[in-house]
Design a protein around this motif. Structure first.
Motif, PDB file in Angstrom:
ATOM      1  N   THR A 120      -1.007  10.923 -10.084  1.00 38.04           N
ATOM      2  CA  THR A 120      -2.341  11.500 -10.044  1.00 38.04           C
ATOM      3  C   THR A 120      -2.368  12.871 -10.714  1.00 38.04           C
ATOM      4  O   THR A 120      -1.374  13.607 -10.703  1.00 38.04           O
ATOM      5  N   HIS A 121      -3.500  13.207 -11.298  1.00 40.93           N
ATOM      6  CA  HIS A 121      -3.654  14.517 -11.941  1.00 40.93           C
ATOM      7  C   HIS A 121      -4.001  15.599 -10.924  1.00 40.93           C
ATOM      8  O   HIS A 121      -3.932  16.794 -11.244  1.00 40.93           O
ATOM      9  N   ASP A 122      -4.404  15.193  -9.726  1.00 39.04           N
ATOM     10  CA  ASP A 122      -4.813  16.164  -8.706  1.00 39.04           C
ATOM     11  C   ASP A 122      -4.352  15.661  -7.339  1.00 39.04           C
ATOM     12  O   ASP A 122      -5.045  14.885  -6.682  1.00 39.04           O
ATOM     13  N   GLN A 123      -3.187  16.093  -6.909  1.00 43.14           N
ATOM     14  CA  GLN A 123      -2.613  15.613  -5.656  1.00 43.14           C
ATOM     15  C   GLN A 123      -3.444  16.030  -4.442  1.00 43.14           C
ATOM     16  O   GLN A 123      -3.585  15.263  -3.481  1.00 43.14           O
ATOM     17  N   LYS A 124      -4.011  17.234  -4.492  1.00 39.35           N
ATOM     18  CA  LYS A 124      -4.820  17.693  -3.365  1.00 39.35           C
ATOM     19  C   LYS A 124      -6.103  16.870  -3.242  1.00 39.35           C
ATOM     20  O   LYS A 124      -6.555  16.580  -2.134  1.00 39.35           O
ATOM     21  N   ARG A 125      -6.665  16.508  -4.369  1.00 40.20           N
ATOM     22  CA  ARG A 125      -7.865  15.667  -4.334  1.00 40.20           C
ATOM     23  C   ARG A 125      -7.519  14.277  -3.788  1.00 40.20           C
ATOM     24  O   ARG A 125      -8.308  13.683  -3.045  1.00 40.20           O
ATOM     25  N   TYR A 126      -6.365  13.771  -4.155  1.00 46.39           N
ATOM     26  CA  TYR A 126      -5.896  12.484  -3.646  1.00 46.39           C
ATOM     27  C   TYR A 126      -5.776  12.542  -2.124  1.00 46.39           C
ATOM     28  O   TYR A 126      -6.226  11.647  -1.401  1.00 46.39           O
ATOM     29  N   LEU A 127      -5.178  13.616  -1.620  1.00 45.35           N
ATOM     30  CA  LEU A 127      -5.042  13.799  -0.186  1.00 45.35           C
ATOM     31  C   LEU A 127      -6.398  13.903   0.503  1.00 45.35           C
ATOM     32  O   LEU A 127      -6.623  13.288   1.554  1.00 45.35           O
ATOM     33  N   SER A 128      -7.300  14.679  -0.078  1.00 43.06           N
ATOM     34  CA  SER A 128      -8.619  14.858   0.536  1.00 43.06           C
ATOM     35  C   SER A 128      -9.399  13.551   0.557  1.00 43.06           C
ATOM     36  O   SER A 128     -10.131  13.265   1.516  1.00 43.06           O
ATOM     37  N   ARG A 129      -9.235  12.721  -0.475  1.00 45.01           N
ATOM     38  CA  ARG A 129      -9.918  11.428  -0.519  1.00 45.01           C
ATOM     39  C   ARG A 129      -9.413  10.518   0.602  1.00 45.01           C
ATOM     40  O   ARG A 129     -10.216   9.837   1.260  1.00 45.01           O
ATOM     41  N   LEU A 130      -8.118  10.527   0.843  1.00 45.91           N
ATOM     42  CA  LEU A 130      -7.558   9.722   1.928  1.00 45.91           C
ATOM     43  C   LEU A 130      -8.010  10.247   3.290  1.00 45.91           C
ATOM     44  O   LEU A 130      -8.315   9.462   4.197  1.00 45.91           O
ATOM     45  N   LYS A 188     -10.441   1.352  -7.775  1.00 45.97           N
ATOM     46  CA  LYS A 188     -10.268   2.275  -6.658  1.00 45.97           C
ATOM     47  C   LYS A 188     -11.496   2.306  -5.756  1.00 45.97           C
ATOM     48  O   LYS A 188     -11.389   2.186  -4.534  1.00 45.97           O
ATOM     49  N   GLY A 189     -12.669   2.455  -6.356  1.00 42.07           N
ATOM     50  CA  GLY A 189     -13.901   2.533  -5.574  1.00 42.07           C
ATOM     51  C   GLY A 189     -14.148   1.280  -4.765  1.00 42.07           C
ATOM     52  O   GLY A 189     -14.568   1.344  -3.601  1.00 42.07           O
ATOM     53  N   PHE A 190     -13.867   0.117  -5.364  1.00 43.09           N
ATOM     54  CA  PHE A 190     -14.081  -1.157  -4.673  1.00 43.09           C
ATOM     55  C   PHE A 190     -13.208  -1.255  -3.433  1.00 43.09           C
ATOM     56  O   PHE A 190     -13.678  -1.614  -2.351  1.00 43.09           O
ATOM     57  N   PHE A 191     -11.925  -0.926  -3.563  1.00 45.26           N
ATOM     58  CA  PHE A 191     -11.013  -1.075  -2.432  1.00 45.26           C
ATOM     59  C   PHE A 191     -11.287  -0.040  -1.339  1.00 45.26           C
ATOM     60  O   PHE A 191     -11.137  -0.340  -0.154  1.00 45.26           O
ATOM     61  N   TYR A 192     -11.685   1.171  -1.733  1.00 41.98           N
ATOM     62  CA  TYR A 192     -12.022   2.180  -0.729  1.00 41.98           C
ATOM     63  C   TYR A 192     -13.206   1.722   0.110  1.00 41.98           C
ATOM     64  O   TYR A 192     -13.290   2.034   1.307  1.00 41.98           O
ATOM     65  N   ALA A 193     -14.126   0.992  -0.498  1.00 42.10           N
ATOM     66  CA  ALA A 193     -15.294   0.495   0.233  1.00 42.10           C
ATOM     67  C   ALA A 193     -14.999  -0.826   0.928  1.00 42.10           C
ATOM     68  O   ALA A 193     -15.407  -1.040   2.082  1.00 42.10           O
ATOM     69  N   PHE A 200       0.836  -1.207   0.000  1.00 43.45           N
ATOM     70  CA  PHE A 200       0.000   0.000   0.000  1.00 43.45           C
ATOM     71  C   PHE A 200       0.872   1.259   0.000  1.00 43.45           C
ATOM     72  O   PHE A 200       0.583   2.223  -0.725  1.00 43.45           O
ATOM     73  N   PHE A 201       1.928   1.255   0.808  1.00 43.68           N
ATOM     74  CA  PHE A 201       2.811   2.425   0.872  1.00 43.68           C
ATOM     75  C   PHE A 201       3.470   2.669  -0.482  1.00 43.68           C
ATOM     76  O   PHE A 201       3.568   3.812  -0.942  1.00 43.68           O
ATOM     77  N   PHE A 202       3.931   1.590  -1.110  1.00 43.73           N
ATOM     78  CA  PHE A 202       4.559   1.718  -2.423  1.00 43.73           C
ATOM     79  C   PHE A 202       3.570   2.265  -3.442  1.00 43.73           C
ATOM     80  O   PHE A 202       3.899   3.167  -4.234  1.00 43.73           O
ATOM     81  N   LEU A 203       2.347   1.743  -3.418  1.00 48.45           N
ATOM     82  CA  LEU A 203       1.338   2.204  -4.371  1.00 48.45           C
ATOM     83  C   LEU A 203       0.906   3.639  -4.094  1.00 48.45           C
ATOM     84  O   LEU A 203       0.510   4.356  -5.017  1.00 48.45           O
ATOM     85  N   SER A 204       0.986   4.059  -2.832  1.00 52.97           N
ATOM     86  CA  SER A 204       0.650   5.457  -2.534  1.00 52.97           C
ATOM     87  C   SER A 204       1.672   6.397  -3.165  1.00 52.97           C
ATOM     88  O   SER A 204       1.326   7.504  -3.580  1.00 52.97           O
ATOM     89  N   VAL A 205       2.928   5.940  -3.245  1.00 55.07           N
ATOM     90  CA  VAL A 205       3.951   6.727  -3.930  1.00 55.07           C
ATOM     91  C   VAL A 205       3.622   6.828  -5.408  1.00 55.07           C
ATOM     92  O   VAL A 205       3.657   7.911  -6.005  1.00 55.07           O
ATOM     93  N   GLU A 206       3.270   5.686  -6.014  1.00 61.79           N
ATOM     94  CA  GLU A 206       2.913   5.679  -7.431  1.00 61.79           C
ATOM     95  C   GLU A 206       1.679   6.547  -7.685  1.00 61.79           C
ATOM     96  O   GLU A 206       1.613   7.285  -8.667  1.00 61.79           O
ATOM     97  N   GLY A 207       0.708   6.450  -6.779  1.00 67.38           N
ATOM     98  CA  GLY A 207      -0.500   7.250  -6.916  1.00 67.38           C
ATOM     99  C   GLY A 207      -0.203   8.732  -6.816  1.00 67.38           C
ATOM    100  O   GLY A 207      -0.727   9.537  -7.602  1.00 67.38           O
ATOM    101  N   PHE A 208       0.643   9.116  -5.868  1.00 63.73           N
ATOM    102  CA  PHE A 208       0.987  10.523  -5.681  1.00 63.73           C
ATOM    103  C   PHE A 208       1.739  11.073  -6.892  1.00 63.73           C
ATOM    104  O   PHE A 208       1.500  12.210  -7.325  1.00 63.73           O
ATOM    105  N   ILE A 209       2.632  10.271  -7.440  1.00 67.90           N
ATOM    106  CA  ILE A 209       3.438  10.722  -8.580  1.00 67.90           C
ATOM    107  C   ILE A 209       2.579  10.906  -9.832  1.00 67.90           C
ATOM    108  O   ILE A 209       2.762  11.870 -10.585  1.00 67.90           O
TER     109      ILE A 209
END
Length: 246
Positions: free
Chosen positions: A41-51, A221-226, A30-39
């Protein structure tokens, strides 16, 4: 992940400790994928707000579930969203500092530093509440909504995420960092590695990460968040209905 949480909730019912081995690499992935997601993503602030929203929802959900169900002294503290939020916020702070240095903007540098230490400030607030014996008050519920390493499911190991971000340009260094952190989690007490402390098995995450090709796969993404909070709550409720107590 699911197997790991089955062990967590039903260990007192006889699920053997070796079942826990399978879940140890999950958080590291998960930590590794969060790095990939952060790098990427088109909207880093939205990524942060979703988390952050995920963290809040799960914190409140944990309180609600434990209000109606109980496993004795077992506290429901699972919330990987908090770990990921702190890790990504730290990455954002590192990026902001880098941008400030490149553009010679001291305000950006200080802003990035503030973002990095903010979760530690929240941890200080929690320690203040606890030291004042206010653990069972509304103040504790308020500070529990402030993501900090003391609340994190993986503790300060969550900072492996920002470390992998710093090493993002060299996959081999990332793998070595994972192995090094795994070794540190043993506390160099190797006698407990197969008895009470299995966290070092997180190093097995290097296998899928080594073979990761950097390409975007099918979006779930939606499936895992739920799925993450729902399966934990369901397992906890089932264990409670079965009369399992710790």
């Amino acid at each position: 992940m699911f197997i790991d949480h089955v062990h967590e909730m039903f260990n007192a019912a006889g699920v053997p400790d070796w079942v826990d081995w399978f879940g140890r690499p999950v958080a590291t992935i998960f930590f590794f994928l969060s790095v990939e997601g952060f790098i990427h993503t088109h909207d880093q602030k939205r990524y942060l707000s979703r988390l952050l929203i995920g963290f809040w929802i799960m914190q409140i959900g944990n309180l609600v579930v434990q209000h109606f169900f109980s496993l004795g002294n077992f506290a429901l503290i699972n919330n990987i969203f908090g770990d990921l939020f702190i890790g990504v916020l730290t990455m954002y702070g590192i990026q902001t500092i880098s941008q400030g240095r490149q553009k010679h903007q001291p305000s950006k540098i200080w802003g990035g530093i503030f973002l990095i230490i903010l979760p530690l400030i929240f941890a200080g607030l929690m320690m203040t509440v606890l030291s004042a014996n206010l653990g069972g008050t509304i103040w504790m519920k308020v500070v529990s909504l402030l993501p900090n390493p003391l609340l994190a499911e993986n503790g300060f190991v969550l900072y492996l995420g920002p470390l992998l971000y710093l090493l993002r340009k060299n996959r081999n260094w990332q793998l070595l960092a994972i192995v090094a952190v795994a070794l540190l989690t043993t506390g160099f007490n190797f006698s407990t590695m197969f008895t009470t402390n299995f966290q070092w098995l997180m190093f097995l995450a290097v296998i899928p990460i080594y073979f990761y090709n950097g390409k975007l796969g099918r979006s779930m993404k939606g499936f895992f968040y739920a799925f993450y909070p729902l399966h934990i709550w369901i397992l906890y409720i089932l264990a409670s209905l079965m009369g399992i107590h710790y």
